[in-house]
Structures are given as C-alpha cells and as structure tokens.
Design an enzyme around this catalytic site. Structure first.
Site, mmCIF file in Angstrom:
data_model
loop_
_atom_site.group_PDB
_atom_site.id
_atom_site.type_symbol
_atom_site.label_atom_id
_atom_site.label_comp_id
_atom_site.label_asym_id
_atom_site.label_seq_id
_atom_site.Cartn_x
_atom_site.Cartn_y
_atom_site.Cartn_z
ATOM 1 N N HIS A 1 -1.580 0.297 7.133
ATOM 2 C CA HIS A 1 -2.024 0.667 5.798
ATOM 3 C C HIS A 1 -1.596 2.107 5.527
ATOM 4 C CE1 HIS A 1 -4.242 0.119 2.191
ATOM 5 N NE2 HIS A 1 -5.220 0.970 2.470
ATOM 6 N N ASP B 1 -8.088 5.623 -1.874
ATOM 7 C CA ASP B 1 -7.203 4.509 -1.541
ATOM 8 C C ASP B 1 -6.800 3.796 -2.817
ATOM 9 O OD1 ASP B 1 -5.795 2.461 -0.484
ATOM 10 O OD2 ASP B 1 -7.316 1.867 0.979
ATOM 11 N N CYS C 1 0.801 -1.212 0.000
ATOM 12 C CA CYS C 1 0.000 0.000 0.000
ATOM 13 C C CYS C 1 0.840 1.271 0.000
ATOM 14 C CB CYS C 1 -0.964 -0.011 1.173
ATOM 15 S SG CYS C 1 -0.205 -0.446 2.707
#
Lengths: 689, 305
Positions: A461, A477, A417
C-alpha cells in the site's frame, strides 16, 4: 589392514543412497556439471563394485581433482570465496572419495561427511520440509553405518532400516533437550551468504504501476503476533519507507546519511515522536526481501532485534534480509511526530520536480487552496475532490505518460493506491504544505489457529503524511476516500474478482479461499509454519532465557546448566533402565515371586543371585557362605524346584502351602529387624482377610 | 541304572584322569542317542576318551583314521566284481558298525567328510544307488584338532550341526597330571575299560529320558536362551530349531543322569555349552569358526526366571 577387505554391497548401496539424498536438494543451487560429476562418480563406484571398472590410478585422480578445482573457481569467480563454492568443493571431495574408497575407514569418512553435508543444508533452508528431509537423511546415513558395521546374518535392508529408524527416534528426546537447553552462543563469524539479485516486496521507489504489480502476488510478506488484542483492520498501517523526492514521474528516497545504519547507530536521531496512551506490543517474523528495511506501525519503538529507526521513523537493518528475520516492536496509535520540523526536512517535504509538466494539477491545487479556509480545510477539499469526481480504484490502471499527475487527475482517473498517494502529495506540495509519500503494507489476514496476522505482498500500500503546525505529521490515505472498503475490509474484499489479482500465484491455495475447508487447511498449514519459525528457527539466546524463566523463574541463567545436566541424565537413565531391564518381563507365578523376594532379601544381606544362576547353584552358594541358613535354604529350594520344575500334578495345594510356610520362616530369619516387623504385619493382615 | 552310569563314569575316569565333567557330558550325549565331537589339541586324550566310551557300552566299533587322501568309498564300502559268481558284490566299509570312531575328522577333505553326513543323520548310507541301513544304534564319535592347526579342513556348518555335542577336554589339573606322569608307560589304558552298559540300557535310557518332565518355566527359559541367540548382535546367526531340540534332548538325559524325573535350569546350563557352541558364531567374527565362550556369556546374560 586386511587387504582382502571388500566393502559390503549393502553398505555401499546405503552410502550411495544417503549421498544422493543429501546432495540432491542442494543441486538446484549448483551448476549442472557438478550434478553430472556426482552421478558419474557414483556410477563409476558401482562399476568398480561390479568388477567392470578398476579404481582410478594416481594420474586419473590427479587429473580429476585438478580439472574440477579450476572449474569450481571459474564457476564461482563472481562470488568470491563464498559459501556456494565451499559447499561445491566439499561435495566434489565426497564424491571423489567414493572412487578411492577401499577400506572400512574410507567409507566411514564418507559417512561422516554425509552427516556434515546434512548440517550444511540448514544454512540454506530452515523450513519444516528441510527439517524432515534432514531427519530422513540422518536416518539413511545411520542405516549406512549400521549396515557397514553389522556383519552377520541379520544384515539385510529391513533390519538395518529398522535399527536406523530406532536409533533416530531414540535420539529425539536428547536432541530436544540439547536444543532447548544448550546455551546459545552468538556465532563467532558470519557466513557470507550469496545474495540473490532479485528483491521482493515494496521497493525504495514508487512509479505508478509498481505497487499494483505486487497485487498480483500472494506471497507472504511478514507475520505479526500481537500481545493481546490486535488493532482493528483499518489501523493496520505497516509503515515502510518514506519517499520524499519526486522527479515528475517516480517517487524516491532522498539520499541521506540519515539512512545509513552505522550512522544511525552512532548518532541516534533526537526529536523523537511524543507518544500518547498505551502502546501495543507485537512480534514480527519477516520473509526475506534482500532489502534493508522492515515494517512496523507508527509510532514504533524497537524492543528486540538488531534494528534502528531513522529520522523519518523508518526501521532499518544492518544488512539485507536474506533469511527470515524476527524482531519485536511496540507502537502507540496516538502520537505527535516532528512538532518542530527542521528546515532540511521541510525543504525536502516541499520539493517539486524541476521540469514540471503537471500544470493542470498545480492550477487545481491553487484553486482549491484559494477556496479553503486553512490547510486542514484544503486537505478535506482535496479528499472530497477524489470522492466526488469519478475516480476508480483498480488493480489494472492504464499506463500514464510524461505528465503523470495531470493525466491521472484529469483523464484516466483510474488508479491504484500509488496513484492516489502520489497525486495527493503533489497537490499538497503545490500549495506549500509539507507532505510525503509513505510505502508499506496495509491490513492483513488474521489466523485464528495460532493467533497472528499474515500480511501478503498484495497488501502492499502507499499513503501520505502531511505536516501541520502544532500537529506534526498526520497520516492521510486518499485511497480511503475513493475505496473506503479497501481500508475497512482489505484489498482481498475489493479485488477478489478483478482480473490480475494474485495472478502470479498460479494455483496458490489463496485462490481457493472461498472453499471453506481449503481455506481452513491453508490457515492451519500457515499456522504450523509460523509456529515452527517462531519457536524453532528463531529460538535464540533471548527466547531461550525467556522460556527458561517461565520454567524456573528468575535465576534461569544459573539453572540452565543444571537443567541440561539433569535432563541428559534423565534421558540416559531411562535408556539404561530399558536396556538393563532386558526387555519383557511376564507375570510370574506366586512361587517364583516368593522365591525372588527371598533372593532380594538375601541380596540385601550381600548374597545377590547372579543373572543366569539357577536355584540349586544359588542354594549351594548361599549355604556355603551362610552355613546357618543352609538347611532351610535347601528345603526352600527343593520345594521351589518341585513346584516350579517338578512333574506335573506334584505342584499340589499342599506343596504350595508347605513352600509358603518354609519361605516365610526363612525370610523372617534373613530379614533385618525393621523389615521383619513389616513382613509380620503384612502377613497377619493377609491372614485376617 | 544310576549306579551303572556312575560306574561307567568311574570306569572311564580311571582312564581319563580328573575329567569327570567331560566324561559325563560324553555319556549324556551318547545316552541321548547323539553323535559326539571331541575337539582339542593333540595328545589331550581325545582318542582315549572315544575308545573308552566305545568299550564301556560294549558296542561293536570300528576306528577310522581320517587322512587327507581318504575317499568316501574307503568309509562306505565298494562293490567289487566277483569273477566266480559273475556278479558285483558289495563289500561294506568300516562304517557298518554300531560305533564309529572318526579320528581326526578334519584332516580329510570335505568330500569325505560329507560322506558321513547321510550316515549320521539318517542312519543309512547310499552306495552306488542302493540305500543300505546301518546297524542300530549307530554312533559317530569324531575327534578333531582345533581348526587353526595346519593341514585341516574345517567341518562345514551342516556337518557340525549333526553332532549333538562338541566337547573339549583341556589340560589335566596338577594332581591328575602327576598321577598320569607316575603311571606313564602303561600303554593303551583304554584297553582296560570294562563294559558297564549295553544296548538295552541305551534303549531304556532313551525311553526314560522321553518321560522327563519339562515345566513351562523351564521351557520359557530355554526359549529365552534361543531367542537371545537370534536377537542379539553378539551372534552371527541364531540357533536353529534343530539346535533347540538338541538342547532339550541333552537336558532330559542330563536330568535323568542326575537322578531326577524333572529337568531344572542347572541341567540346561550343564549341557548348553557343549550343545550350542559349535552351532553358533560370534557376531563380530564374519568368517569366524567357533563360538567359544559365547555360550558361557549367553548363560550369564539370560536370567533363569
């Protein structure tokens, strides 16, 4: 003082066992030479007892003390006057005392100090095992005390252990009452706790590879319990820090007084977010991280806990979190933040590295922007780019060189991520759209046993926030574009079989989550631990008041002392009841019951039967005090003695009858008028039946 | 029977003024077939009581004055080489009598004290490998000074346990004291005691005592008393089964002396202090020597029902 006093062998062994039990858990924190010294002193003590060694002389004692003292100072010099040094000195003091323990009062001192050491253990650890350890330690220390003071034939290990266990068990109700009801007073001073150098969890900078390394850890980050329904998995964005400074490789926090706890306290930032709709309230217990920030869902408001919110909506504590921290928040899922973006914030959100070698990426950004109608369309195109190009979501991304964004976007295309969030923000900034990286956690595992959500380190994350005119900051995201299941189902579902995932956790129970009963067991254990932390460790003034308000309603504060007094009195009266009742009472024969009823009647007249007074003595006393009753009292007593103690066979039905009659007559004479009426009624009733 | 016991009590009471209770206890002890230990300060009438007891039963008795240099052989007897017959012949010691008055038993050494041990428990003595039976009945009435007095050897627990009762005498009350002072000078009043009981009475009494009924309630009470000495931290150690049996023996006799065929709690309470105090030791008193007042406390703490 008796010069011939010898410390009893059993008491000595108990004390040594208790000391070992109390000191050993703390030993892991203390240097090895102290352990050797402790064992050495205990060994010496045993030799003294066996007569193989003598008590140390004054010179030796002075030598030991004045060697150990500088050694301790030397050992802990880097930490200053800290808790560790103090505990170390206390332990040394206790074991040195062993060497000059000659009289009863010396051993009592050691025993009391052992209790103190048990309490000190709680400064370091407040888990269930350490709680159980403390109970065990208290039992053993009490055993030492019992064994020291019990000076008779019953003084053996089993009896002492049993009595000590009894004492500890009996003290539990009172302990509970005191724990729940004694007013919680904030500490007058705080203990300078040693700060471990290593921090855990998400850090305040992000280099590619940082967060994916957290994926190797199955350690708990924090636990959340929601008031009411928990939001769906894809909305569980636990926002930590905003990273808005990019040096070409690593994302940082831009240094700013915004982030200073004291400053925020004094000048709370204005221009708060505009919430919409109803908030969801929740309660977080966070594991220690040694960092100064905590996590919550955007847009959050602090409802309990010493926490402030900075200009970037991150949450901060005053000091590094060295122990489990509990706080309460409420969050709105719909909101607008920073509709007016101040110039300082805008320039930070547009900052680009000074020496930027990511030329290809900048070119891509310009190309995509040129093809887009507006900024929002551009974002959609960038996300589509991630989705349509062969990007892979992996826990083991290849290492990146100098131009990390270019290498990722055009060569490796494998990333975690942080790669996606970092490159996404770069692409935004390259065309002049304010954007920033946000790190934190996403997702969590729901524990149905205690109704809360567990967030682990592998839930770490990173995502992005982009600012739009009229919208404020909007969360995007990019990882979701590449691996939608990461957002909807969680990182566990994506990586369950990928090498490296939870690798550092060894044989953690997490690795066996596919085995049904093991998984249930794991969730249950965690639920117990959570309940312990929520209701025991973090039981403070507020929780106490809340609890008491549930019990007593509004004016709980005033009933606190009342409740404390009442419950203490209740416990003591229960104890007194059992003590005074003198243990077992078997069922008695009717004659004795009748006789005792008569005694009770006479007691009401002021002539109670004394404990241990036999029937004849009692009869003589009653007759002397109340001559008018003498005759019938004597006949009742004689009949009773015949019935109860007479030769076998004499206790015939006829005798019983006679006793009943005489007793009845006498009781009627003795009783007050009101009770007499009752007795007549009862006997009439029983005759009818 | 009752009258004769009462007559005996009165007879001794004329010698030991104002001490009827102690006299009754002492009689109870002997009638139960047990050995008696009388403990009190010097000059309280220990020896007088012992003398009177011996005489009232008309038993063949011997007095042994225990001193620190007394040896076992002085009590048990020795074999002496008879030149005429050319053989060893046994010369029985003073112990071969129906009743022994062991005066100041704790003045002698443990070695000599323990010579009494076998005699008291088994009714026999073993001298030079040969076991000889003692006459029957065989009683030991021992007197001793309180242990704290100088020059005494406390009796070991094993020896104490063999006495059925230990009684004290205590100072006389003012009236008895006055009478005592008025008649002072009439030496050796013990000699005046006439025989009122005999060996047959003893046998008869023992037989009758065995038939005194003990109800379950009473046995419960005795068991509670015994259990208390074992469970409570007030006592250094509990009462032994022999102690418990001793309580029952004395209780039966006492009931009989009271003219009853069944025992009641008051009987137990009457004999308990004398029977158990020398067998108990206070819990707070590690090397303690006596259980004074312990029995009284026991009685006031354990209920009858």
């Amino acid at each position: 003082m008796d010069v011939n006093y010898q410390i009893p062998r059993l008491a000595l062994l108990w004390v040594l066992a208790a000391l070992l039990l109390v000191i050993l858990p703390g030993m892991l924190r203390l240097p090895l030479w102290i352990l050797l010294l402790v064992l050495g002193c205990m060994g010496w003590r045993l030799l003294i007892f066996a007569g193989r060694a003598s008590y140390p002389g004054k010179l030796v004692k002075a030598l030991i003390v004045f060697t150990a003292l500088p050694l301790t100072v030397l050992q802990f010099r880097t930490q200053g006057v800290g808790l560790d040094a103090a505990v170390c000195l206390l332990i040394l003091g206790v074991v040195f005392k062993l060497l000059e323990m000659q009289y009863k009062r010396d051993i009592v001192i050691v025993i009391v100090l052992a209790y103190v050491l048990t309490m000190i253990g709680f400064i370091y650890s407040q888990t269930i095992p350490s709680g159980l350890h403390a109970v065990l330690a208290v039992a053993v220390i009490t055993g030492a005390l019992v064994s020291l003071n019990r000076d008779n034939a019953r003084n053996n290990f089993r009896n002492n252990a049993r009595l000590a266990a009894q004492l500890v068990l009996q003290s539990i109700p009172l302990t509970l009452a005191l724990f729940i009801l004694v007013p919680r007073i904030a500490p007058l001073w705080t203990m300078p706790l040693p700060v471990p150098s290593s921090t855990t969890g998400v850090t305040d900078e992000m280099t590619p590879g940082d967060i994916s390394s957290l994926g190797r850890s199955a350690e708990l980050a924090f636990r959340v319990s929601f008031d009411g329904e928990a939001p769906s998995h894809d909305r569980l964005y636990w926002r930590g820090l905003v990273l808005d400074f990019f040096d070409g490789r690593t994302w940082h926090r831009s240094g700013s007084t915004f982030l200073d706890y004291g400053m925020i306290r004094r000048y709370p930032s204005e221009n708060r977010g505009v919430p919409q709709g109803d908030p969801v309230a929740y309660d977080v217990i966070m594991e220690p991280t040694q960092q100064t920030w905590v996590y919550g869902m955007q847009l959050a408001e602090v409802t309990a806990g010493e926490i402030v919110q900075d200009r970037n909506y991150s949450l901060h504590t005053a000091t590094p979190i060295t122990q489990r921290l509990r706080y309460q928040l409420r969050s709105w899922s719909a909101f607008h933040t920073d509709l007016e973006l101040p110039r300082a914030l805008r320039s930070r959100a547009l900052q680009m590295p000074e020496e930027d070698s990511n030329t290809q990426s900048a070119a891509l950004a310009r190309e995509l922007r040129a093809a887009s109608a507006d900024d929002m369309d551009y974002v959609t195109r960038v996300l589509r780019h991630y989705r349509e190009q062969p990007f892979f979501y992996t826990l083991n991304p290849p290492l990146l060189g100098e131009a990390s964004i270019d290498e990722f976007l055009f060569q490796t295309r494998e990333g975690f991520c942080e790669h996606y969030a970092g490159s996404f923000v770069y692409l935004m900034r390259a065309v002049g759209i304010p954007a920033r990286v946000v790190v934190g956690y996403h997702g969590g595992e729901y524990n149905r046993f205690e109704d809360y959500t567990m967030v682990y380190q592998y839930n770490a994350h990173a995502w992005a926030e982009v600012w739009f005119e009229g919208e404020g900051w909007v969360r995007f995201d990019p990882t979701g574009a590449v691996a939608p299941e990461r957002i909807s189902q969680g990182v566990e579902a994506v990586f369950a079989n990928q090498p490296g995932f939870m690798e550092d956790s060894g044989f953690s129970m997490m690795r066996f989550r596919d085995t049904q009963w093991l998984n249930t067991l794991r969730l249950r254990l965690d639920a117990i631990d959570y309940a312990w932390n929520r209701w025991v460790v973090s039981y403070d003034q507020d929780l106490q008041l809340e609890f008491l308000e549930d019990l007593f309603g509004e004016n709980a504060r005033s009933s606190l002392l009342w409740a404390l007094g009442m419950s203490t009195a209740l416990i003591f009266s229960v104890a007194a009841f059992f003590l005074l009742r003198g243990g077992q009472r078997q069922l008695r024969d009717p004659a004795t019951r009748g006789y005792l009823a008569l005694a009770a009647d006479l007691a009401a007249m002021g002539l109670p039967r004394r404990t241990g007074e036999g029937p004849l003595d009692y009869c003589a006393r009653v007759s002397a005090e109340r001559p008018e009753l003498a005759e019938s009292m004597q006949s009742v007593t004689m009949l009773y003695v015949q019935l109860c103690y007479g030769e076998q066979g004499v206790g015939s039905e006829q005798l019983r009858q006679e006793f009943r009659m005489t007793l009845q007559t006498l009781r009627l004479r003795v009783l007050s008028r009101a009770r007499r009426a009752g007795l007549v009624a009862v006997s009439a009733f029983s005759r009818q039946r | 029977m009752d009258q004769r016991i009462q007559a005996a009590v009165n007879e001794i009471g004329a010698v030991l003024l104002g001490k009827e209770r102690q006299v009754r206890l002492a009689l109870c002890c002997l009638l139960s077939g047990g050995h008696l230990l009388i403990e009190d300060l010097l000059g309280m009438g220990k020896t007088t009581l012992a003398h009177a007891l011996a005489r009232v039963f008309g038993l063949d008795f011997n007095r042994i004055q225990f001193t620190s240099d007394l040896l076992p052989a002085d009590i048990l007897g020795v074999s002496i080489f008879d030149q005429q017959s050319g053989r060893f012949s046994f010369h029985p010691g003073p112990i071969f009598r129906q009743m022994i008055l062991a005066d100041e038993i704790n003045r002698t050494t443990p070695k000599t004290q323990s010579a009494l041990l076998e005699a008291m428990e088994e009714g026999q003595v073993t001298v030079e490998g040969e076991t000889r039976r003692l006459p029957s009945p065989f009683f030991v009435i021992a007197t001793q000074n309180p242990v704290s007095l100088a020059g005494t050897f406390p009796l070991p627990e094993s020896q104490l346990d063999r006495f059925l009762m230990r009684i004290g005498i205590g100072y006389p009350d003012p009236r008895a004291e006055r009478q005592l002072l008025e008649t002072a000078g009439e030496r050796d009043r013990g000699e005046l005691v006439r025989q009122h009981l005999n060996v047959n009475d003893l046998v008869e009494m023992r037989k009758a005592a065995a038939s005194v009924s003990l109800s379950p309630q009473l046995l419960d009470y005795i068991q509670r008393l015994i259990a208390r000495t074992r469970d409570s931290d007030d006592f250094h150690f509990g009462l032994s089964p022999r102690g418990g049996i001793a309580v029952v023996r004395a209780t039966r006799t006492w009931a009989l002396m009271e003219g009853r065929q069944h025992a009641i709690p008051e009987d137990v309470q009457a004999v308990l202090p004398a029977v158990v105090e020398h067998r108990l030791r206070s819990g707070s008193d590690g090397e303690g020597r006596s259980g004074n007042a312990l029995a009284q406390r026991l009685l006031s703490e354990v209920d009858v029902f």
